[in-house]
Design a protein around this motif. Structure first.
Motif, PDB file in Angstrom:
ATOM      1  N   ASP A  86     -17.318 -57.720  54.875  1.00  0.00           N
ATOM      2  CA  ASP A  86     -17.074 -58.955  54.288  1.00  0.00           C
ATOM      3  C   ASP A  86     -16.504 -58.617  52.769  1.00  0.00           C
ATOM      4  O   ASP A  86     -15.826 -58.909  52.312  1.00  0.00           O
ATOM      5  N   GLU A  87     -17.355 -57.621  52.101  1.00  0.00           N
ATOM      6  CA  GLU A  87     -16.979 -57.040  50.844  1.00  0.00           C
ATOM      7  C   GLU A  87     -15.608 -56.329  50.934  1.00  0.00           C
ATOM      8  O   GLU A  87     -14.855 -56.497  50.025  1.00  0.00           O
ATOM      9  N   TYR A  88     -15.406 -55.352  51.836  1.00  0.00           N
ATOM     10  CA  TYR A  88     -13.983 -54.898  51.875  1.00  0.00           C
ATOM     11  C   TYR A  88     -12.884 -55.975  52.110  1.00  0.00           C
ATOM     12  O   TYR A  88     -12.000 -55.723  51.319  1.00  0.00           O
TER      13      TYR A  88
ATOM     14  N   ALA B  68      -8.986 -57.940  50.002  1.00  0.00           N
ATOM     15  CA  ALA B  68      -7.549 -58.079  50.472  1.00  0.00           C
ATOM     16  C   ALA B  68      -7.554 -59.511  50.479  1.00  0.00           C
ATOM     17  O   ALA B  68      -8.189 -60.299  50.372  1.00  0.00           O
ATOM     18  N   GLU B  69      -6.080 -59.884  50.166  1.00  0.00           N
ATOM     19  CA  GLU B  69      -5.489 -61.014  50.137  1.00  0.00           C
ATOM     20  C   GLU B  69      -5.264 -61.686  51.526  1.00  0.00           C
ATOM     21  O   GLU B  69      -4.137 -61.976  51.737  1.00  0.00           O
ATOM     22  N   LEU B  70      -6.399 -62.161  52.105  1.00  0.00           N
ATOM     23  CA  LEU B  70      -6.193 -62.600  53.557  1.00  0.00           C
ATOM     24  C   LEU B  70      -6.879 -64.105  53.610  1.00  0.00           C
ATOM     25  O   LEU B  70      -7.765 -64.206  52.595  1.00  0.00           O
TER      26      LEU B  70
ATOM     27  N   ARG C 169     -10.908 -60.239  61.748  1.00  0.00           N
ATOM     28  CA  ARG C 169     -10.894 -58.726  61.355  1.00  0.00           C
ATOM     29  C   ARG C 169     -12.264 -58.246  61.041  1.00  0.00           C
ATOM     30  O   ARG C 169     -12.518 -56.942  61.300  1.00  0.00           O
ATOM     31  N   ARG C 170     -13.401 -59.219  60.783  1.00  0.00           N
ATOM     32  CA  ARG C 170     -14.642 -58.681  60.339  1.00  0.00           C
ATOM     33  C   ARG C 170     -15.237 -57.849  61.370  1.00  0.00           C
ATOM     34  O   ARG C 170     -15.800 -56.746  60.946  1.00  0.00           O
ATOM     35  N   ASP C 171     -15.497 -58.257  62.557  1.00  0.00           N
ATOM     36  CA  ASP C 171     -16.233 -57.667  63.547  1.00  0.00           C
ATOM     37  C   ASP C 171     -15.552 -55.906  63.876  1.00  0.00           C
ATOM     38  O   ASP C 171     -16.180 -54.890  63.901  1.00  0.00           O
TER      39      ASP C 171
END
Length: 139
Positions: A89-91, A95-97, A105-107
Motif C-alpha cells: 500500500d505504501e509503495y 504511484a499516481e494510480l 496491483r496490491r497482491d
C-alpha cells in the motif's frame, strides 16, 4: 505471485491468481505458472498474526504448501508475510494510480515484497555462512 531472477537477487511482481476450485487444482495452477519460469523452489507467504501466532489462514497455507511439495516435488519455503500488504500500500500510494488500479496491483506487489525479503535474507545468510537455516522454514 512474484518471480525471482536467475541470481536470486531481484523479485518482480507476476500477477494474481484467483482462488477457484479445490486445493489440488489451485496448486496445479501455481505449478503451471512456475513451469513457465523454470522455478527451482516456491516461497509462500505465511500469514502470521501480529503476535507471531498462527491462525486459520496460516494453517491453510501450510496445507497448501504440503500439497505443493507433493505435486511439484520441489522445496517450499514458508516466509513471514506480516506487513507485506501495508508495504504494498505504501509503495503503491506513491504511484499516481486510481484506488481501483492500486487495489488490483496490491497482491502482486505484496508477493514481490514477500519474495524480495526472502531473497535478501537468504543472501545475507549465505554471506554470513551461518548454515543453520535460521529464519527459513520449509514446509
Amino acid at each position: 505471485m512474484a518471480i525471482g531472477d536467475a541470481d536470486g537477487s531481484i523479485a518482480s511482481p507476476l500477477g494474481v491468481l484467483t482462488r477457484k476450485g479445490d486445493v489440488a487444482s489451485q496448486v496445479r495452477e501455481v505449478i503451471a505458472e512456475g513451469e513457465n519460469f523454470d522455478v527451482g523452489a516456491y516461497v509462500l507467504g505465511l500469514p502470521l498474526n501480529m503476535d507471531g501466532t498462527e491462525g486459520t489462514q496460516a494453517k491453510i497455507t501450510r496445507s497448501f504448501g504440503a500439497e505443493l511439495i507433493k505435486i511439484s516435488g520441489l522445496k517450499v519455503f514458508l516466509w513471514d508475510e506480516r506487513l507485506s500488504s501495508r508495504g504494498a500500500d505504501e509503495y503503491l500510494s506513491e504511484a499516481e494510480l486510481t484506488y481501483k488500479k492500486r487495489k488490483a496491483r496490491r497482491d502482486a506487489v505484496a508477493a514481490q515484497i514477500i519474495l524480495q525479503t526472502f531473497l535478501d535474507a537468504r543472501k545475507t545468510q549465505e554471506r554470513e555462512e551461518s548454515g543453520g537455516g535460521v529464519g527459513f522454514e520449509e514446509s
